[in-house]
Design a protein around this motif. Structure first.
Motif, short mmCIF file in Angstrom:
data_model
loop_
_atom_site.label_atom_id
_atom_site.label_comp_id
_atom_site.label_asym_id
_atom_site.label_seq_id
_atom_site.Cartn_x
_atom_site.Cartn_y
_atom_site.Cartn_z
N LEU A 1 0.82 -1.20 0.00
CA LEU A 1 0.00 0.00 0.00
C LEU A 1 0.87 1.26 0.00
O LEU A 1 0.38 2.35 0.27
N ASP A 2 2.13 1.09 -0.32
CA ASP A 2 3.08 2.20 -0.38
C ASP A 2 3.26 2.61 -1.84
O ASP A 2 3.88 1.89 -2.62
N PRO A 3 2.73 3.79 -2.25
CA PRO A 3 2.82 4.19 -3.65
C PRO A 3 4.24 4.33 -4.16
O PRO A 3 4.52 4.01 -5.32
N ALA A 4 5.17 4.77 -3.32
CA ALA A 4 6.56 4.91 -3.76
C ALA A 4 7.17 3.55 -4.06
O ALA A 4 7.89 3.38 -5.05
N SER B 1 -2.26 7.89 -6.78
CA SER B 1 -1.47 8.54 -5.73
C SER B 1 -1.99 8.12 -4.36
O SER B 1 -1.26 8.08 -3.38
N ASP B 2 -3.29 7.80 -4.28
CA ASP B 2 -3.89 7.32 -3.05
C ASP B 2 -4.20 5.83 -3.22
O ASP B 2 -5.31 5.45 -3.55
N VAL B 3 -3.19 5.00 -3.02
CA VAL B 3 -3.31 3.56 -3.24
C VAL B 3 -4.35 2.95 -2.30
O VAL B 3 -5.18 2.14 -2.72
N VAL B 4 -4.32 3.35 -1.04
CA VAL B 4 -5.28 2.82 -0.07
C VAL B 4 -6.70 3.17 -0.51
O VAL B 4 -7.60 2.33 -0.50
N GLY B 5 -6.90 4.42 -0.92
CA GLY B 5 -8.22 4.85 -1.38
C GLY B 5 -8.69 4.08 -2.60
O GLY B 5 -9.85 3.67 -2.68
N MET B 6 -7.78 3.86 -3.57
CA MET B 6 -8.15 3.13 -4.77
C MET B 6 -8.53 1.69 -4.45
O MET B 6 -9.59 1.21 -4.85
N TYR B 7 -7.67 0.99 -3.69
CA TYR B 7 -7.97 -0.41 -3.36
C TYR B 7 -9.17 -0.52 -2.42
O TYR B 7 -9.92 -1.49 -2.48
#
Length: 170
Positions: free
Chosen positions: A65-68, A80-86
Motif C-alpha cells: 500500500l506504499d505508492p513509492a 497517488s492514493d493507493v489505499v483509497g483506490m484499493y
C-alpha cells in the motif's frame, strides 16, 4: 472453478464478452480468479456482471500500500492514493458478495516492511496473504541485485523453494 491466469480481466473487452456469455448461457457456476484492481476501476459495472456470472472470490495482487514502493518496482499502479483506490475496489466487489484475498509482498530484511498487508483486512480486502519478495529474472529488482552480486541462483517462476537473493548472513 478458478481462472488461474495471473491477469484475468486484463483485456477488459474480452472479459466482458466472456462474462456476458456465461450469464447468457445460464452456466450457474461459482468460480474465482486472480484479478487486478484496475480491471474493476476501468470497467464500469464489472463487479455486478462478474457476480451475475458467478464470481465468488478473487485473489488480488495488491503487493503493497506504499505508492513509492509500487512505483519503484514498476507495478503499474498509478494511483497517488493507493489505499483509497484499493478500498474503493474492495467495497465495489464486496457489495456484490465477492470475497477478496489481498496478496501482499513482504520486502527483504532491511527494507520497509510496514506495508506487507498488516491492517489491510476490512480496508482493502477480506483476508491478506503475504509472501516473501522474490527478485524474478528480468525485473528491475533482479538487475539491481545482480549488479551488487547478490543473486545466488536463478529462480523459477512460482518455485518458492529456490531462493534468488543472498542476504548478508548468507
Amino acid at each position: 472453478f478458478i481462472f488461474t491466469d495471473d491477469n484475468f480481466g486484463g483485456d477488459h473487452r474480452h472479459t466482458i464478452k466472456l462474462l456476458e456469455g456465461m450469464v447468457e448461457r445460464g452456466l450457474d457456476m461459482r468460480w474465482g480468479s486472480f484479478l487486478r484492481g484496475d480491471t474493476v476501476t476501468k470497467t464500469p459495472g464489472f463487479e455486478v456482471l462478474a457476480a451475475k456470472a458467478g464470481l465468488r472470490f478473487c485473489m488480488m495482487g495488491i503487493e503493497s500500500l506504499d505508492p513509492a514502493w509500487l512505483k519503484s518496482h514498476r507495478k503499474g499502479v498509478r494511483a497517488s492514493d493507493v489505499v483509497g483506490m484499493y478500498s474503493d475496489v474492495y467495497k465495489r466487489l464486496n457489495s456484490q458478495g465477492i470475497y477478496v484475498v489481498g496478496l501482499f509482498i513482504s520486502p527483504p530484511q532491511g527494507e520497509r516492511s510496514d506495508f506487507s498487508g498488516t491492517g489491510a483486512c476490512g480496508v482493502v480486502c477480506d483476508y491478506h496473504y503475504s509472501a516473501n519478495l522474490i527478485a524474478q529474472k528480468g525485473s528491475l529488482l533482479y538487475d539491481e541485485y545482480l549488479a551488487r552480486n547478490a543473486v545466488g541462483k536463478d529462480m523459477f517462476y512460482h518455485d518458492w523453494n529456490l531462493s534468488s537473493i543472498v542476504l548478508n548472513d548468507g
